[in-house]
Design a protein around this motif. Structure first.
Motif, PDB file in Angstrom:
ATOM      1  N   GLY A  58     -31.867  20.390 -11.956  1.00  0.00           N
ATOM      2  CA  GLY A  58     -31.926  19.743 -10.659  1.00  0.00           C
ATOM      3  C   GLY A  58     -33.317  19.759 -10.054  1.00  0.00           C
ATOM      4  N   ALA A  59     -33.433  19.186  -8.852  1.00  0.00           N
ATOM      5  CA  ALA A  59     -34.720  19.112  -8.162  1.00  0.00           C
ATOM      6  C   ALA A  59     -35.264  20.504  -7.837  1.00  0.00           C
ATOM      7  CB  ALA A  59     -34.567  18.284  -6.888  1.00  0.00           C
ATOM      8  N   ASP A  60     -34.375  21.426  -7.490  1.00  0.00           N
ATOM      9  CA  ASP A  60     -34.751  22.810  -7.182  1.00  0.00           C
ATOM     10  C   ASP A  60     -34.332  23.692  -8.349  1.00  0.00           C
ATOM     11  OD1 ASP A  60     -35.032  25.410  -6.257  1.00  0.00           O
ATOM     12  OD2 ASP A  60     -34.150  25.005  -4.290  1.00  0.00           O
ATOM     13  N   ASN A  61     -35.307  24.270  -9.029  1.00  0.00           N
ATOM     14  CA  ASN A  61     -34.992  25.137 -10.167  1.00  0.00           C
ATOM     15  C   ASN A  61     -35.112  26.614  -9.810  1.00  0.00           C
ATOM     16  OD1 ASN A  61     -34.175  25.325 -12.926  1.00  0.00           O
ATOM     17  ND2 ASN A  61     -36.262  25.934 -13.469  1.00  0.00           N
ATOM     18  N   GLU A  62     -35.361  26.912  -8.548  1.00  0.00           N
ATOM     19  CA  GLU A  62     -35.456  28.305  -8.105  1.00  0.00           C
ATOM     20  C   GLU A  62     -34.118  28.814  -7.577  1.00  0.00           C
ATOM     21  OE1 GLU A  62     -38.630  28.734  -5.322  1.00  0.00           O
ATOM     22  OE2 GLU A  62     -40.188  28.187  -6.791  1.00  0.00           O
ATOM     23  N   ASN A  63     -33.279  27.894  -7.143  1.00  0.00           N
ATOM     24  CA  ASN A  63     -31.928  28.236  -6.673  1.00  0.00           C
ATOM     25  C   ASN A  63     -30.927  27.451  -7.509  1.00  0.00           C
ATOM     26  OD1 ASN A  63     -32.574  29.834  -4.096  1.00  0.00           O
ATOM     27  ND2 ASN A  63     -33.772  27.948  -3.821  1.00  0.00           N
ATOM     28  N   HIS A  64     -30.003  28.186  -8.124  1.00  0.00           N
ATOM     29  CA  HIS A  64     -29.050  27.559  -9.031  1.00  0.00           C
ATOM     30  C   HIS A  64     -27.627  27.607  -8.478  1.00  0.00           C
ATOM     31  CE1 HIS A  64     -31.674  28.352 -12.884  1.00  0.00           C
ATOM     32  NE2 HIS A  64     -32.337  27.751 -11.915  1.00  0.00           N
ATOM     33  N   ARG A  65     -26.814  26.706  -9.009  1.00  0.00           N
ATOM     34  CA  ARG A  65     -25.379  26.749  -8.805  1.00  0.00           C
ATOM     35  C   ARG A  65     -24.703  26.969 -10.154  1.00  0.00           C
ATOM     36  NH1 ARG A  65     -25.051  21.724  -4.560  1.00  0.00           N
ATOM     37  NH2 ARG A  65     -24.476  22.955  -2.721  1.00  0.00           N
ATOM     38  N   MET A  66     -23.519  27.570 -10.102  1.00  0.00           N
ATOM     39  CA  MET A  66     -22.689  27.650 -11.301  1.00  0.00           C
ATOM     40  C   MET A  66     -21.272  27.250 -10.933  1.00  0.00           C
ATOM     41  SD  MET A  66     -22.017  30.708 -14.080  1.00  0.00           S
ATOM     42  CE  MET A  66     -23.363  30.218 -15.156  1.00  0.00           C
ATOM     43  N   LEU A  67     -20.700  26.341 -11.721  1.00  0.00           N
ATOM     44  CA  LEU A  67     -19.296  25.974 -11.604  1.00  0.00           C
ATOM     45  C   LEU A  67     -18.609  26.414 -12.889  1.00  0.00           C
ATOM     46  CD1 LEU A  67     -21.013  23.755  -9.911  1.00  0.00           C
ATOM     47  CD2 LEU A  67     -18.860  22.496  -9.877  1.00  0.00           C
ATOM     48  N   THR A  68     -17.398  26.883 -12.765  1.00  0.00           N
ATOM     49  CA  THR A  68     -16.703  27.360 -13.953  1.00  0.00           C
ATOM     50  C   THR A  68     -15.244  26.925 -13.955  1.00  0.00           C
ATOM     51  OG1 THR A  68     -16.114  29.325 -15.256  1.00  0.00           O
ATOM     52  CG2 THR A  68     -16.126  29.571 -12.886  1.00  0.00           C
ATOM     53  N   ALA A  69     -14.744  26.666 -15.147  1.00  0.00           N
ATOM     54  CA  ALA A  69     -13.315  26.460 -15.381  1.00  0.00           C
ATOM     55  C   ALA A  69     -13.010  27.102 -16.722  1.00  0.00           C
ATOM     56  CB  ALA A  69     -12.960  24.981 -15.386  1.00  0.00           C
ATOM     57  N   HIS A  70     -11.797  27.593 -16.891  1.00  0.00           N
ATOM     58  CA  HIS A  70     -11.503  28.313 -18.131  1.00  0.00           C
ATOM     59  C   HIS A  70     -10.613  27.503 -19.050  1.00  0.00           C
ATOM     60  CE1 HIS A  70      -7.328  29.736 -17.221  1.00  0.00           C
ATOM     61  NE2 HIS A  70      -7.740  29.735 -15.967  1.00  0.00           N
ATOM     62  N   VAL A  71     -10.955  27.592 -20.334  1.00  0.00           N
ATOM     63  CA  VAL A  71     -10.255  26.812 -21.347  1.00  0.00           C
ATOM     64  C   VAL A  71      -9.241  27.658 -22.112  1.00  0.00           C
ATOM     65  CG1 VAL A  71     -11.778  27.144 -23.332  1.00  0.00           C
ATOM     66  CG2 VAL A  71     -10.759  24.905 -22.933  1.00  0.00           C
ATOM     67  N   LEU A 209     -29.377  16.127  -9.362  1.00  0.00           N
ATOM     68  CA  LEU A 209     -28.728  17.103  -8.489  1.00  0.00           C
ATOM     69  C   LEU A 209     -29.777  17.863  -7.681  1.00  0.00           C
ATOM     70  CD1 LEU A 209     -26.017  18.514 -10.931  1.00  0.00           C
ATOM     71  CD2 LEU A 209     -25.770  16.704  -9.217  1.00  0.00           C
ATOM     72  N   PRO A 210     -29.421  18.300  -6.480  1.00  0.00           N
ATOM     73  CA  PRO A 210     -30.406  19.016  -5.654  1.00  0.00           C
ATOM     74  C   PRO A 210     -30.814  20.369  -6.229  1.00  0.00           C
ATOM     75  CG  PRO A 210     -28.244  19.037  -4.620  1.00  0.00           C
ATOM     76  CD  PRO A 210     -28.155  18.096  -5.767  1.00  0.00           C
ATOM     77  N   TYR A 211     -29.946  20.974  -7.032  1.00  0.00           N
ATOM     78  CA  TYR A 211     -30.216  22.280  -7.626  1.00  0.00           C
ATOM     79  C   TYR A 211     -29.842  22.252  -9.109  1.00  0.00           C
ATOM     80  CZ  TYR A 211     -29.702  23.332  -2.660  1.00  0.00           C
ATOM     81  OH  TYR A 211     -29.801  23.310  -1.290  1.00  0.00           O
ATOM     82  N   THR A 212     -30.549  23.020  -9.911  1.00  0.00           N
ATOM     83  CA  THR A 212     -30.118  23.211 -11.296  1.00  0.00           C
ATOM     84  C   THR A 212     -28.698  23.772 -11.271  1.00  0.00           C
ATOM     85  OG1 THR A 212     -32.329  23.478 -12.201  1.00  0.00           O
ATOM     86  CG2 THR A 212     -30.535  24.525 -13.408  1.00  0.00           C
ATOM     87  N   THR A 213     -27.819  23.132 -12.034  1.00  0.00           N
ATOM     88  CA  THR A 213     -26.394  23.471 -11.976  1.00  0.00           C
ATOM     89  C   THR A 213     -25.882  23.777 -13.371  1.00  0.00           C
ATOM     90  OG1 THR A 213     -26.116  22.033 -10.045  1.00  0.00           O
ATOM     91  CG2 THR A 213     -24.119  22.671 -11.245  1.00  0.00           C
ATOM     92  N   HIS A 214     -25.263  24.933 -13.499  1.00  0.00           N
ATOM     93  CA  HIS A 214     -24.679  25.359 -14.766  1.00  0.00           C
ATOM     94  C   HIS A 214     -23.159  25.192 -14.697  1.00  0.00           C
ATOM     95  CE1 HIS A 214     -28.554  27.240 -15.647  1.00  0.00           C
ATOM     96  NE2 HIS A 214     -28.500  27.782 -14.440  1.00  0.00           N
TER      97      HIS A 214
END
Length: 349
Positions: A58-71, A209-214
């Motif tokens: 994302g545009a900001d690589n100093e603050n990240h987001r993480m979204l998770t779902a389990h398989v 995305l505004p933030y790097t997102t994992h």
């Protein structure tokens, strides 16, 4: 979310639930997800536990987001081969034996051979057992009838079946004309499908995305520790996308996105929760706030493992959780829309 996107998500969901993946035996479904993401040109890597991490810079690589779902899903493992040639089970995940009585299943040996069977009470025949309706549904009384000619334990072992082999349940997935999706393992493959479709949409629309997102596709959530690692130090917000639990006293339904206030691990982050509500209301997304009394998520596992993050939990409403589950396409759509707007929003901190 367009009609085409909803249809694609539901099609993807049906593919995912049809791949056996009880906790502890998830390589096949992780490989499927990995291939799907690589075809989109998304950067992925596996962790040592066998989960999959996809990253969108994302545009900001100093603050990240993480979204998770389990398989990973509920399932069982062979505990004992009985003298009769039937199998005694040990359960994987938190569910009751009565919820799988009469279910078709698959036994996978350590060499990869697969056999079908049916999970039954030992005292099933009412013509033989007087207490057939009253006998307790438990490990002592439930067994697998294998669809092979076997007369004893030795015959079963000759097939290659042994203690420790994984047993998965037939999902029996159906999509009705009225928009309902009925299947086992909507927890949490419905949310996995939503996240995969979200990634596809972000890529197709060329969104920065505004933030790097994992995106962590975890594979041990049903046994309590799926999403508690591989969280980058830069991660600020951690959002678990799982199911909303329905029942007496619950607000969650099959038509809206459920935003969890609290579960068995305690309250979710207050400001994060309020921001999710704000995003939903600003974009006219149907939602319900709810408390799940006997529930834990990848986000609560991450908090317990000591990560300094803001944690939240949302998901489609699922009826009859940890049994033969059901949701509606409108709940899928509302969950997807909330996520679409969330990943493009500013953080709460």
């Amino acid at each position: 979310m367009t009609k085409t996107n909803v249809e694609e998500t539901i099609h993807l969901l049906t593919q995912l639930v049809s791949i056996p993946s009880p906790s502890g035996n998830t390589n096949e479904v992780i490989t499927y997800v990995e291939k799907y993401l690589k075809e989109l040109g998304v950067e992925t890597k596996r962790n040592r536990k066998g989960g999959l991490i996809a990253t969108l810079h994302g545009a900001d690589n100093e603050n990240h987001r993480m979204l998770t779902a389990h398989v990973d899903t509920l399932g069982a493992i062979v505990k004992e081969i009985k003298p009769s040639g039937r199998l005694k089970l040990d359960l994987i995940g938190g569910f009751t034996y009565n919820s799988i009585e009469g279910e078709y299943c698959q036994i996978e040996t350590s060499s990869g051979k697969k056999f079908t069977g049916t999970i039954l009470m030992h005292q099933t025949s009412v013509h033989v057992y007087k207490d057939a309706s009253k006998a307790e549904r438990n490990q002592a009384n439930m067994e697998v009838r294998i669809d092979e000619v076997v007369h004893n334990a030795e015959d079963v072992r000759k097939l290659g079946i042994e203690v420790g082999d994984f047993v998965s349940f037939d999902p029996r997935v159906q999509v009705t004309e009225s928009g309902f999706i009925k299947s086992r393992h909507l927890d949490d493959k419905a949310s996995v499908a939503i996240l995969l479709q979200l990634i596809k949409q972000v890529k197709a629309e060329n969104i920065t995305l505004p933030y790097t997102t994992h995106f962590l596709i975890s594979n041990n959530e049903e046994i309590g520790y799926g999403g508690n690692s591989n969280i980058t130090p830069e991660t600020v917000e951690y959002l678990a996308v799982d199911m909303g639990a329905m029942g007496d006293g619950q607000s969650t339904d099959e038509y809206t996105v459920s935003i969890c206030v609290k579960d068995a691990s305690g309250p979710y982050h207050y400001e994060f929760r309020k921001n999710l509500v704000k995003i939903a209301e600003e974009n006219e997304i149907g939602y319900k706030l709810d408390i799940y009394p006997y529930y834990g998520s990848d986000a609560s596992a991450a908090i317990r493992s000591g990560h300094d993050i803001v944690h939240g939990l949302i998901g489609p409403g699922i009826d009859s959780s940890h049994a033969y589950e059901r949701t509606h396409q409108s709940s899928i759509e509302n969950t997807a829309n909330l996520l679409y707007h969330y990943v493009q929003s500013k953080m709460v901190l």
